[in-house]
Design a protein around this motif. Structure first.
Motif, PDB file in Angstrom:
ATOM      1  N   ASP A  77      31.338  24.802 -39.596  1.00  0.00           N
ATOM      2  CA  ASP A  77      31.316  24.518 -41.030  1.00  0.00           C
ATOM      3  C   ASP A  77      31.257  23.020 -41.289  1.00  0.00           C
ATOM      4  O   ASP A  77      30.519  22.548 -42.159  1.00  0.00           O
ATOM      5  CB  ASP A  77      32.567  25.098 -41.701  1.00  0.00           C
ATOM      6  CG  ASP A  77      32.513  26.619 -41.784  1.00  0.00           C
ATOM      7  OD1 ASP A  77      31.397  27.157 -41.686  1.00  0.00           O
ATOM      8  OD2 ASP A  77      33.574  27.247 -41.956  1.00  0.00           O
ATOM      9  N   ARG A 127      19.792  19.983 -38.406  1.00  0.00           N
ATOM     10  CA  ARG A 127      20.085  20.799 -37.230  1.00  0.00           C
ATOM     11  C   ARG A 127      21.583  20.798 -36.911  1.00  0.00           C
ATOM     12  O   ARG A 127      22.257  19.763 -37.040  1.00  0.00           O
ATOM     13  CB  ARG A 127      19.316  20.281 -36.008  1.00  0.00           C
ATOM     14  CG  ARG A 127      17.825  20.472 -36.090  1.00  0.00           C
ATOM     15  CD  ARG A 127      17.105  19.940 -34.863  1.00  0.00           C
ATOM     16  NE  ARG A 127      15.687  20.291 -34.878  1.00  0.00           N
ATOM     17  CZ  ARG A 127      15.215  21.437 -34.419  1.00  0.00           C
ATOM     18  NH1 ARG A 127      16.041  22.319 -33.867  1.00  0.00           N
ATOM     19  NH2 ARG A 127      13.933  21.697 -34.474  1.00  0.00           N
ATOM     20  N   VAL A 128      22.030  21.957 -36.465  1.00  0.00           N
ATOM     21  CA  VAL A 128      23.395  22.122 -35.935  1.00  0.00           C
ATOM     22  C   VAL A 128      23.255  22.903 -34.641  1.00  0.00           C
ATOM     23  O   VAL A 128      22.605  23.957 -34.608  1.00  0.00           O
ATOM     24  CB  VAL A 128      24.325  22.869 -36.912  1.00  0.00           C
ATOM     25  CG1 VAL A 128      25.676  23.147 -36.260  1.00  0.00           C
ATOM     26  CG2 VAL A 128      24.502  22.082 -38.195  1.00  0.00           C
ATOM     27  N   LYS A 178      27.589  32.747 -38.912  1.00  0.00           N
ATOM     28  CA  LYS A 178      27.223  31.348 -39.095  1.00  0.00           C
ATOM     29  C   LYS A 178      25.703  31.170 -39.057  1.00  0.00           C
ATOM     30  O   LYS A 178      25.140  30.341 -39.781  1.00  0.00           O
ATOM     31  CB  LYS A 178      27.887  30.486 -38.016  1.00  0.00           C
ATOM     32  CG  LYS A 178      29.399  30.414 -38.127  1.00  0.00           C
ATOM     33  CD  LYS A 178      29.847  29.879 -39.479  1.00  0.00           C
ATOM     34  CE  LYS A 178      31.357  29.893 -39.618  1.00  0.00           C
ATOM     35  NZ  LYS A 178      31.779  29.494 -40.987  1.00  0.00           N
ATOM     36  N   TYR A 179      25.073  31.954 -38.212  1.00  0.00           N
ATOM     37  CA  TYR A 179      23.603  31.887 -38.135  1.00  0.00           C
ATOM     38  C   TYR A 179      22.986  32.305 -39.473  1.00  0.00           C
ATOM     39  O   TYR A 179      22.092  31.620 -39.997  1.00  0.00           O
ATOM     40  CB  TYR A 179      23.108  32.784 -37.006  1.00  0.00           C
ATOM     41  CG  TYR A 179      21.601  32.845 -36.907  1.00  0.00           C
ATOM     42  CD1 TYR A 179      20.892  31.855 -36.251  1.00  0.00           C
ATOM     43  CD2 TYR A 179      20.902  33.904 -37.493  1.00  0.00           C
ATOM     44  CE1 TYR A 179      19.502  31.912 -36.174  1.00  0.00           C
ATOM     45  CE2 TYR A 179      19.530  33.968 -37.428  1.00  0.00           C
ATOM     46  CZ  TYR A 179      18.823  32.973 -36.759  1.00  0.00           C
ATOM     47  OH  TYR A 179      17.457  33.029 -36.703  1.00  0.00           O
ATOM     48  N   MET A 225      27.744  21.763 -40.613  1.00  0.00           N
ATOM     49  CA  MET A 225      26.797  22.144 -41.665  1.00  0.00           C
ATOM     50  C   MET A 225      26.969  21.263 -42.898  1.00  0.00           C
ATOM     51  O   MET A 225      25.980  20.814 -43.504  1.00  0.00           O
ATOM     52  CB  MET A 225      27.005  23.607 -42.047  1.00  0.00           C
ATOM     53  CG  MET A 225      26.580  24.607 -40.985  1.00  0.00           C
ATOM     54  SD  MET A 225      26.787  26.316 -41.537  1.00  0.00           S
ATOM     55  CE  MET A 225      26.454  27.214 -40.035  1.00  0.00           C
ATOM     56  N   LEU A 285      19.099  25.590 -42.905  1.00  0.00           N
ATOM     57  CA  LEU A 285      19.448  24.760 -41.761  1.00  0.00           C
ATOM     58  C   LEU A 285      18.976  25.442 -40.488  1.00  0.00           C
ATOM     59  O   LEU A 285      18.836  26.667 -40.439  1.00  0.00           O
ATOM     60  CB  LEU A 285      20.966  24.545 -41.677  1.00  0.00           C
ATOM     61  CG  LEU A 285      21.690  23.978 -42.907  1.00  0.00           C
ATOM     62  CD1 LEU A 285      23.188  23.913 -42.626  1.00  0.00           C
ATOM     63  CD2 LEU A 285      21.157  22.605 -43.253  1.00  0.00           C
ATOM     64  N   ASP A 320      25.636  17.730 -34.554  1.00  0.00           N
ATOM     65  CA  ASP A 320      24.804  17.781 -35.765  1.00  0.00           C
ATOM     66  C   ASP A 320      24.068  16.468 -35.909  1.00  0.00           C
ATOM     67  O   ASP A 320      24.385  15.485 -35.223  1.00  0.00           O
ATOM     68  CB  ASP A 320      25.671  18.048 -36.997  1.00  0.00           C
ATOM     69  CG  ASP A 320      26.667  16.942 -37.240  1.00  0.00           C
ATOM     70  OD1 ASP A 320      26.260  15.868 -37.721  1.00  0.00           O
ATOM     71  OD2 ASP A 320      27.888  17.133 -36.951  1.00  0.00           O
ATOM     72  N   PHE A 354      20.252  26.458 -37.188  1.00  0.00           N
ATOM     73  CA  PHE A 354      21.493  26.664 -36.439  1.00  0.00           C
ATOM     74  C   PHE A 354      21.120  27.246 -35.081  1.00  0.00           C
ATOM     75  O   PHE A 354      20.551  28.330 -34.980  1.00  0.00           O
ATOM     76  CB  PHE A 354      22.424  27.617 -37.184  1.00  0.00           C
ATOM     77  CG  PHE A 354      23.753  27.819 -36.496  1.00  0.00           C
ATOM     78  CD1 PHE A 354      24.770  26.895 -36.638  1.00  0.00           C
ATOM     79  CD2 PHE A 354      23.973  28.936 -35.697  1.00  0.00           C
ATOM     80  CE1 PHE A 354      25.982  27.083 -36.008  1.00  0.00           C
ATOM     81  CE2 PHE A 354      25.180  29.125 -35.060  1.00  0.00           C
ATOM     82  CZ  PHE A 354      26.201  28.192 -35.208  1.00  0.00           C
ATOM     83  N   ARG A 370      24.431  32.253 -42.363  1.00  0.00           N
ATOM     84  CA  ARG A 370      24.787  31.256 -43.375  1.00  0.00           C
ATOM     85  C   ARG A 370      23.843  30.055 -43.295  1.00  0.00           C
ATOM     86  O   ARG A 370      23.399  29.528 -44.322  1.00  0.00           O
ATOM     87  CB  ARG A 370      26.231  30.805 -43.148  1.00  0.00           C
ATOM     88  CG  ARG A 370      26.699  29.657 -44.015  1.00  0.00           C
ATOM     89  CD  ARG A 370      26.722  30.022 -45.470  1.00  0.00           C
ATOM     90  NE  ARG A 370      27.310  28.964 -46.274  1.00  0.00           N
ATOM     91  CZ  ARG A 370      27.196  28.875 -47.590  1.00  0.00           C
ATOM     92  NH1 ARG A 370      26.493  29.785 -48.248  1.00  0.00           N
ATOM     93  NH2 ARG A 370      27.767  27.883 -48.249  1.00  0.00           N
ATOM     94  N   ALA A 371      23.525  29.640 -42.078  1.00  0.00           N
ATOM     95  CA  ALA A 371      22.614  28.505 -41.899  1.00  0.00           C
ATOM     96  C   ALA A 371      21.221  28.836 -42.430  1.00  0.00           C
ATOM     97  O   ALA A 371      20.546  27.971 -43.014  1.00  0.00           O
ATOM     98  CB  ALA A 371      22.547  28.112 -40.431  1.00  0.00           C
ATOM     99  N   GLN A 372      20.770  30.079 -42.207  1.00  0.00           N
ATOM    100  CA  GLN A 372      19.468  30.488 -42.721  1.00  0.00           C
ATOM    101  C   GLN A 372      19.430  30.389 -44.237  1.00  0.00           C
ATOM    102  O   GLN A 372      18.430  29.960 -44.818  1.00  0.00           O
ATOM    103  CB  GLN A 372      19.168  31.929 -42.277  1.00  0.00           C
ATOM    104  CG  GLN A 372      19.010  32.111 -40.783  1.00  0.00           C
ATOM    105  CD  GLN A 372      17.868  31.288 -40.211  1.00  0.00           C
ATOM    106  OE1 GLN A 372      16.734  31.348 -40.710  1.00  0.00           O
ATOM    107  NE2 GLN A 372      18.158  30.488 -39.195  1.00  0.00           N
TER     108      GLN A 372
END
Length: 544
Positions: A429, A445-446, A389-390, A432, A398, A463, A400, A392-394
């Motif tokens: 998810d 931010r999440v 998830k980290y 995000m 985003l 979020d 995360f 994916r956020a990058q």
């Protein structure tokens, strides 16, 4: 030989046998009755002639035949008898249809009982041939037998009358047989149409195949007829109903086993129902109901297929995990490709110091995250999910953040890790997507917080996205609800709700002061019954 031909032959053979038997019995009864009636008729005529005063007086006259012959012939003509013969005790004829035989002895040998004073019916061969005869004694003034009266009907005349009945019987039998053959053909055709033109061997093969198919389907199947009587149920249906596999429920009313069924409504309306939710025993199931249509387009019954909702959720969870892992790998690949391009460019520009700093910075960030996760969240499945998830956020640009106060080390073995992954992954998810929906925000931010302190596992995801309108309330957790536009939405939170319920927990949400939403899920480390508390499904927070 085809079934239709067999049915016609069998029905026609049985019908012919019955008709021939009944015809024979009828002919025998008619013949017997006819002979009995003619015999009684001959006897009555003989008795009537025997008591006539003229006949008795004639026996004492000098010339009895001259008196008796005219009387006997008149009686014969009136009664249609073949002959009326009157004779004395010695059997000498005083009358006969053929005058030249008067004065001769009577033949047949059946006068013995008559001379004893008894009237009889007999069969004998007289001078005119075989005949059915009625014989009566003539008594004198002293009560002695002085003569004999014999009235006869030839056997061939009786048979000719019986033959007429026989011809009529045969004609009726042939008509009945013809009607029966036509009926047999109609019955055979209707049977063939009812079984869709299949032969017995084909029907047997289809039955075997159907049984195997029903047992191989991982769905409960129940079929009923128009009267609501169960005609079919497979083994999986018995499992969902909580019944042993050896129990036979066919022949029972469907309401006895499934009180809330809608199969009878489907029969009445003739309309199918798909993907409906209902409760069977302790199982939430997804049900399809379809009417069964006969050859004349009439509803003859209904069939229902149902599958446990938990299994569908499990499949959805597995697909979600695969999708998350694929997204994580794609994000990681994409992110590192970008970093490698930057490092390659810096080296080509001979900016070696900047390249080393970039490598060191990225390595430190990644290494720090990995070390934190390994120390505070040692479960490899949950840790791998968070790293994915980290990354994916990058990729989505985003921020995360995993709260550094998080600790998820005390997770009991009894808690299903797959359910925890479903909860954490879908909450992340959903957060995000909510953040990405805010086009006017640059700081997206999440934040995820996990803790195992106390008797519950707490999962909190916040979020600063578009938030959830207050008027939506509990509908946010329903399948299909979504604040985003597009198809195939509204599944994530429904999966989270189901997973939380499976773990006897509850989930709530409230508005984030900084904008967006904060979701909080609480999972008890021990079952509610073990802790002496009511089931989590009954908690106020779980009534969404």
């Amino acid at each position: 030989m085809k079934l239709q031909t067999k049915l016609i032959l069998i029905i026609c053979s049985l019908l012919a046998l019955v008709i021939v038997s009944l015809g024979g019995i009828y002919y025998y009864v008619i013949t017997s009755t006819l002979e009995e009636q003619i015999g009684q008729r001959a006897l009555k005529v003989a008795e009537t002639v025997a008591v006539m005063p003229e006949i008795r007086k004639a026996f004492y006259s000098p010339d009895p035949p001259s008196i008796i012959q005219p009387i006997a012939e008149a009686v014969r003509e009136k009664t249609d008898a073949e002959y009326v013969v009157v004779g004395n005790r010695e059997g000498i004829r005083y009358s006969h249809p053929l005058p030249d035989r008067i004065g001769k002895e009577m033949v047949g040998g059946d006068n013995g009982p008559v001379l004893e004073g008894r009237a009889i019916i007999s069969r004998a061969v007289g001078s005119l041939g075989p005949a059915l005869r009625g014989k009566a004694p003539i008594f004198g003034d002293n009560g002695e037998v002085i003569g004999i009266v014999s009235v006869g009907f030839l056997t061939e005349d009786i048979e000719s009358i019986a033959d007429k009945y026989q011809d009529e019987t045969m004609l009726i039998a042939l008509c009945v047989l013809a009607v029966g053959i036509g009926g047999a053909v109609l019955i055979a055709r209707n049977v063939r149409r009812s079984i869709h033109g299949l032969e017995p061997a084909e029907i047997g093969s289809l039955y075997t195949e159907k049984k195997a198919i029903l047992e191989s389907i991982r769905e409960g199947i129940v079929a009923i007829n128009r009267d609501g009587i169960i005609t079919l149920a497979n083994r999986y249906a018995l499992q969902l109903l909580g019944l042993p596999e050896s129990v036979d429920i066919t022949g029972r009313r469907v309401e006895e086993l499934i009180p809330n069924t809608r199969l009878n409504e489907v029969i009445r309306s003739g309309k199918a129902e798909f993907d409906a939710e209902m409760l069977i025993g302790d199982h939430e199931v997804i049900v399809n109901r379809i009417p069964i249509m006969g050859w004349n387009s009439q509803v003859t019954g209904a069939v229902s297929s149902f599958r446990s909702k938990s299994e569908l959720y499990r499949l959805a969870e597995e697909l979600s995990q695969v999708r998350r892992f694929a997204d994580a790998l794609r994000a990681q690949t994409h992110e590192y490709s970008n970093k490698l391009y930057v490092i390659s460019g810096l080296i080509q520009l001979e900016s070696y110091q900047e390249a080393v700093e970039l490598i060191t910075r990225e390595s430190d960030v990644q290494q720090n995250l990995i070390q934190f996760i390994m120390q505070e969240i040692p479960d490899p499945m949950i840790g791998g999910l968070l790293i994915g998830k980290y990354n994916r956020a990058q990729e989505l640009k985003l921020h995360f953040e995993i709260d550094r106060e998080s600790s998820f080390r005390d997770i009991p073995e009894t808690i299903d890790r797959n359910q925890l992954i479903t909860i954490i992954g879908n909450l992340a998810d959903n957060a995000m997507e909510a953040v990405l929906a805010c086009d006017d925000k640059t700081d997206r931010r999440v934040k995820l917080f996990l803790t195992d302190l106390g008797e519950d596992l707490i999962i909190e995801c916040e979020d600063n996205g578009i938030g959830i309108p207050e008027e939506t309330g509990a509908t946010v957790f329903e399948k299909g609800f979504s604040t985003k536009v597009g198809e195939h939405r509204g599944i994530g939170l429904a999966l989270v709700t189901h997973a939380v319920g499976k773990l006897d927990g509850y989930i709530t949400f409230h508005k984030n002061p900084a904008g967006g939403t904060i979701f909080t899920a609480a999972i008890p480390k021990k079952k509610s019954v073990e802790r002496g508390k009511p089931n989590a499904a009954d908690e106020p927070g779980n009534r969404h």
